[in-house]
Motif scaffolding. Structure first.
Motif, PDB file in Angstrom:
ATOM      1  N   LEU A  30       5.145   4.770  -2.642  1.00 47.16           N
ATOM      2  CA  LEU A  30       4.216   4.979  -2.652  1.00 47.16           C
ATOM      3  C   LEU A  30       3.124   5.377  -3.478  1.00 47.16           C
ATOM      4  CD1 LEU A  30       4.535   6.216   1.237  1.00 47.16           C
ATOM      5  CD2 LEU A  30       4.643   3.579   0.461  1.00 47.16           C
ATOM      6  N   ARG A  31       3.296   6.687  -4.053  1.00 43.89           N
ATOM      7  CA  ARG A  31       2.948   7.339  -4.713  1.00 43.89           C
ATOM      8  C   ARG A  31       2.300   7.339  -6.349  1.00 43.89           C
ATOM      9  NH1 ARG A  31       6.981  11.259  -5.425  1.00 43.89           N
ATOM     10  NH2 ARG A  31       6.149  12.184  -3.174  1.00 43.89           N
ATOM     11  N   GLU A  88       5.616  -4.645  -5.945  1.00 43.32           N
ATOM     12  CA  GLU A  88       4.794  -6.410  -6.347  1.00 43.32           C
ATOM     13  C   GLU A  88       3.552  -6.186  -5.712  1.00 43.32           C
ATOM     14  OE1 GLU A  88       5.227 -11.119  -6.592  1.00 43.32           O
ATOM     15  OE2 GLU A  88       7.175  -9.624  -5.787  1.00 43.32           O
ATOM     16  N   ALA A  89       3.007  -6.400  -4.837  1.00 42.94           N
ATOM     17  CA  ALA A  89       2.175  -6.151  -3.959  1.00 42.94           C
ATOM     18  C   ALA A  89       0.833  -5.400  -4.182  1.00 42.94           C
ATOM     19  CB  ALA A  89       2.074  -6.378  -2.221  1.00 42.94           C
ATOM     20  N   ALA A  90       1.605  -3.788  -4.501  1.00 43.75           N
ATOM     21  CA  ALA A  90       0.385  -3.140  -4.290  1.00 43.75           C
ATOM     22  C   ALA A  90       0.201  -2.837  -5.881  1.00 43.75           C
ATOM     23  CB  ALA A  90       0.871  -1.828  -4.332  1.00 43.75           C
ATOM     24  N   SER A  91       0.856  -4.121  -7.342  1.00 46.33           N
ATOM     25  CA  SER A  91       0.261  -4.273  -8.728  1.00 46.33           C
ATOM     26  C   SER A  91      -0.771  -5.187  -8.837  1.00 46.33           C
ATOM     27  CB  SER A  91       2.012  -4.211  -9.448  1.00 46.33           C
ATOM     28  OG  SER A  91       2.596  -3.016  -8.875  1.00 46.33           O
ATOM     29  N   GLN A 144      -4.744  -0.052   0.266  1.00 43.57           N
ATOM     30  CA  GLN A 144      -4.216   0.859   0.893  1.00 43.57           C
ATOM     31  C   GLN A 144      -3.391   1.023   1.302  1.00 43.57           C
ATOM     32  OE1 GLN A 144      -8.217   2.857   1.560  1.00 43.57           O
ATOM     33  NE2 GLN A 144      -9.597   1.493   0.518  1.00 43.57           N
ATOM     34  N   ILE A 145      -2.968  -0.021   2.256  1.00 40.68           N
ATOM     35  CA  ILE A 145      -2.055   0.315   3.483  1.00 40.68           C
ATOM     36  C   ILE A 145      -0.605  -0.929   3.248  1.00 40.68           C
ATOM     37  CG2 ILE A 145      -0.787   1.187   5.106  1.00 40.68           C
ATOM     38  CD1 ILE A 145      -4.513   1.277   6.191  1.00 40.68           C
ATOM     39  N   VAL A 146       0.565  -0.398   3.213  1.00 40.10           N
ATOM     40  CA  VAL A 146       1.365  -1.516   3.047  1.00 40.10           C
ATOM     41  C   VAL A 146       1.963  -1.575   4.945  1.00 40.10           C
ATOM     42  CG1 VAL A 146       3.820  -2.266   2.143  1.00 40.10           C
ATOM     43  CG2 VAL A 146       1.635  -1.482   0.319  1.00 40.10           C
ATOM     44  N   PHE A 147       2.178  -2.590   5.156  1.00 38.49           N
ATOM     45  CA  PHE A 147       2.549  -3.306   6.700  1.00 38.49           C
ATOM     46  C   PHE A 147       4.501  -3.488   6.422  1.00 38.49           C
ATOM     47  CE2 PHE A 147      -1.756  -2.177   7.285  1.00 38.49           C
ATOM     48  CZ  PHE A 147      -1.712  -1.440   8.582  1.00 38.49           C
ATOM     49  N   TRP A 148       5.706  -2.328   7.001  1.00 34.86           N
ATOM     50  CA  TRP A 148       6.963  -3.772   6.893  1.00 34.86           C
ATOM     51  C   TRP A 148       6.870  -4.018   8.354  1.00 34.86           C
ATOM     52  CZ3 TRP A 148      10.146   0.468   3.500  1.00 34.86           C
ATOM     53  CH2 TRP A 148       9.498   0.279   2.398  1.00 34.86           C
ATOM     54  N   ARG A 205     -15.097  -2.182   4.523  1.00 36.29           N
ATOM     55  CA  ARG A 205     -13.380  -2.343   4.788  1.00 36.29           C
ATOM     56  C   ARG A 205     -12.208  -1.707   4.078  1.00 36.29           C
ATOM     57  NH1 ARG A 205     -14.483  -8.657   3.160  1.00 36.29           N
ATOM     58  NH2 ARG A 205     -16.810  -8.857   4.837  1.00 36.29           N
ATOM     59  N   VAL A 206     -10.820  -2.128   3.554  1.00 36.18           N
ATOM     60  CA  VAL A 206     -10.127  -0.844   3.875  1.00 36.18           C
ATOM     61  C   VAL A 206      -8.859  -2.880   3.256  1.00 36.18           C
ATOM     62  CG1 VAL A 206      -7.752   0.519   4.292  1.00 36.18           C
ATOM     63  CG2 VAL A 206     -10.025   0.666   4.622  1.00 36.18           C
ATOM     64  N   GLY A 207      -8.446  -2.101   2.160  1.00 36.37           N
ATOM     65  CA  GLY A 207      -7.397  -3.538   1.262  1.00 36.37           C
ATOM     66  C   GLY A 207      -6.051  -3.160   2.164  1.00 36.37           C
ATOM     67  N   VAL A 208      -5.416  -3.806   2.722  1.00 40.65           N
ATOM     68  CA  VAL A 208      -4.319  -4.177   3.378  1.00 40.65           C
ATOM     69  C   VAL A 208      -3.094  -5.299   2.761  1.00 40.65           C
ATOM     70  CG1 VAL A 208      -5.289  -2.929   5.942  1.00 40.65           C
ATOM     71  CG2 VAL A 208      -4.916  -5.286   5.481  1.00 40.65           C
ATOM     72  N   THR A 209      -1.779  -4.789   2.862  1.00 41.30           N
ATOM     73  CA  THR A 209      -1.089  -5.796   2.810  1.00 41.30           C
ATOM     74  C   THR A 209       0.462  -5.991   3.879  1.00 41.30           C
ATOM     75  OG1 THR A 209      -0.957  -6.162   0.215  1.00 41.30           O
ATOM     76  CG2 THR A 209       0.923  -6.392   0.817  1.00 41.30           C
ATOM     77  N   VAL A 210       0.881  -7.270   3.739  1.00 41.55           N
ATOM     78  CA  VAL A 210       2.130  -7.179   5.173  1.00 41.55           C
ATOM     79  C   VAL A 210       3.077  -8.024   3.679  1.00 41.55           C
ATOM     80  CG1 VAL A 210       2.616  -7.981   6.787  1.00 41.55           C
ATOM     81  CG2 VAL A 210       0.555  -7.684   6.785  1.00 41.55           C
ATOM     82  N   ALA A 211       3.803  -7.163   4.086  1.00 41.13           N
ATOM     83  CA  ALA A 211       5.615  -7.987   3.486  1.00 41.13           C
ATOM     84  C   ALA A 211       6.764  -8.566   3.838  1.00 41.13           C
ATOM     85  CB  ALA A 211       5.481  -6.539   2.376  1.00 41.13           C
ATOM     86  N   GLN A 212       6.963  -9.458   3.906  1.00 39.80           N
ATOM     87  CA  GLN A 212       7.707 -10.021   4.855  1.00 39.80           C
ATOM     88  C   GLN A 212       8.941 -10.195   3.825  1.00 39.80           C
ATOM     89  OE1 GLN A 212       6.596 -13.516   7.522  1.00 39.80           O
ATOM     90  NE2 GLN A 212       7.989 -14.756   6.142  1.00 39.80           N
ATOM     91  N   GLY A 213      10.016  -9.856   4.446  1.00 44.31           N
ATOM     92  CA  GLY A 213      11.546  -9.335   3.305  1.00 44.31           C
ATOM     93  C   GLY A 213      12.390 -11.160   4.011  1.00 44.31           C
TER      94      GLY A 213
END
Length: 431
Positions: free
Chosen positions: A222-223, A187-190, A195-199, A153-161
């Motif tokens: 990202l870094r 904020e989401a990464a913290s 491992q991946i963020v989606f915009w 499994r890979v952790g992902v986050t979706v950012a909604q502005g």
């Protein structure tokens, strides 16, 4: 001038024009088998297939594949699992079959037909497709846990502005919104360590290739968290005044790993058929987009991602092609800010869920205004945002390589429905 006529148990209306009589059957008053009504479910599926495919991919227009009957059942997960075999058209078939039988029962009751055996047989035939779908659906959902490997499994986050450049690309919006998406991603990464963020689509209101300072700002976030970014923005083509609506895969270093250029554009919103320009765009000379050429899935840490931008997710055959090209999961970046009615975004959300079920792929939906979501291959929502809010949703996805039956045979079921109706019409004509 029309008149009502009865003949052999039928009542219909005639319109006489130039000696040509056009008869339209209204209902059957006698007890017996009505071939036309028995094929109503197949005919309905054929009609949905036709309007979904009509002119899709042409320079004139795209098909009209939204509002299909089966989407109304997206919340009934056991019933819609059959889509992995038949596509959305199989769900529509079940719904129409049951409703056509209810209508038939009502007509027969009005005509005085009370034969219990006939009515029971009719009702049984109507319920059979629904029963088969439910049995298959419960079995698929029950076995879904066995198909998931926790170790991959890979952790992902979706950012909604909840931000948009609006219906027009304006020069004063250039570079706008970047700070909002970077803050959400930080904020989401913290908090969730993805491992991946989606915009969403159009989240980067600038030309990524031409802006090293913006890329440095993105890379700094990202870094710091060691995450990849998948985000949308316009791109300049090789020729003057040529632009594409693109999705980028960006490494933690800020380097571009891959790109997808949207292929199926919305007429009069992203391009102008016959050069009819009515929107007056002004975003560093961007007035309309060019259709992208076929591109392979873009590379990410979760594996090759099949990109379907906004309305492209409404086209089952396009999503199927992404999987055939090697996509192990799907991404649906969308711009939903330009329509205020939440009913529209709700329908788009249901459509995306059905694509995940059809192809048995995880699907990440990144929307400008929601709902953004992470959806599993059985249509279950693992994480979501509220419509019209700013925030993020996190979850886990998994690369899946096996293909569903629908993914392998495509719209075979719908084609068989069309053939069944055509054959019935030929036989009826011969009689």
């Amino acid at each position: 001038m029309g008149r009502s006529v009865r003949d052999e148990g039928y009542r219909y209306t005639e319109w006489e024009r130039g000696g040509v009589v056009v008869a339209t059957e209204l209902y059957e008053a006698r007890v017996g088998v009505n071939e036309e009504r028995n094929l109503a479910d197949a005919g309905s599926v054929g009609a949905e297939l036709a309007r979904g495919r009509l002119l899709t991919g042409s320079p004139i227009f795209i098909g009209n594949p939204w509002g299909l009957t089966g989407y109304a059942q997206s919340e009934v997960l056991p019933l819609v699992q059959i889509a992995s075999v038949t596509g959305i058209y199989g769900v529509s078939f079940v719904v129409v079959c049951v409703n056509a039988a209810l209508a038939e029962l009502w007509f027969r009751g009005r005509g005085g037909a009370r034969s219990g055996r006939r009515l029971a047989a009719l009702l049984g035939l109507a319920v059979l497709p629904a029963l088969v779908s439910l049995v298959y659906g419960y079995s698929a959902l029950g076995n879904s846990a066995k198909a998931v490997d926790d170790e991959t499994r890979v952790g992902v986050t979706v950012a909604q502005g909840n931000l948009s450049v609006g219906r027009r690309w304006r020069s004063d919006m250039y570079g706008r919104n970047l700070d909002v998406y970077l803050a959400l991603s930080h904020e989401a990464a913290s908090q969730d360590k993805p491992q991946i963020v989606f915009w969403p689509e159009s989240s980067m209101a600038f030309f990524l290739d031409d802006e090293p300072l913006y890329r440095k700002a993105i890379a700094r976030v990202l870094r710091h968290h060691d995450v990849e970014l998948v985000a949308g923005g316009p791109r300049k083509g090789e020729k003057a005044h040529e632009y594409t609506n693109s999705i980028y895969s960006i490494a933690p270093s800020g380097d571009i790993q891959g790109r997808y250029d949207k292929q199926y554009l919305v007429p009069f919103a992203e391009y102008f058929p016959f050069q009819i320009d009515i929107l007056d765009r002004d975003f560093s000379s961007v007035r309309s987009f060019q259709h992208g050429t076929q591109t392979h899935p873009i590379p990410t840490r979760a594996g090759p991602a099949g990109i379907v931008v906004c309305n492209e997710v409404m086209l089952p055959e396009v999503v199927g092609q992404r999987v055939a090209d090697g996509a192990v999961y799907l991404v649906n970046p969308s711009n939903d800010s330009w329509i205020d009615d939440p009913k529209y975004t709700g329908q788009q959300f249901d459509i995306a869920r059905m694509r995940a079920i059809e192809q048995r792929r995880y699907l990440v939906r990144a929307s400008t205004a929601g709902p953004s979501a992470i959806i599993d291959p059985w249509g279950r929502v693992l994480g979501t945002t509220e419509v019209g809010t700013r925030g993020f949703a996190s979850g886990e996805i998994q690369a899946r390589h096996e293909r569903s039956l629908y993914g392998r045979v495509g719209d075979l079921f719908a084609m068989l429905c069309v053939l069944a109706v055509a054959a019935a019409l030929v036989v009826r004509r011969a009689r």
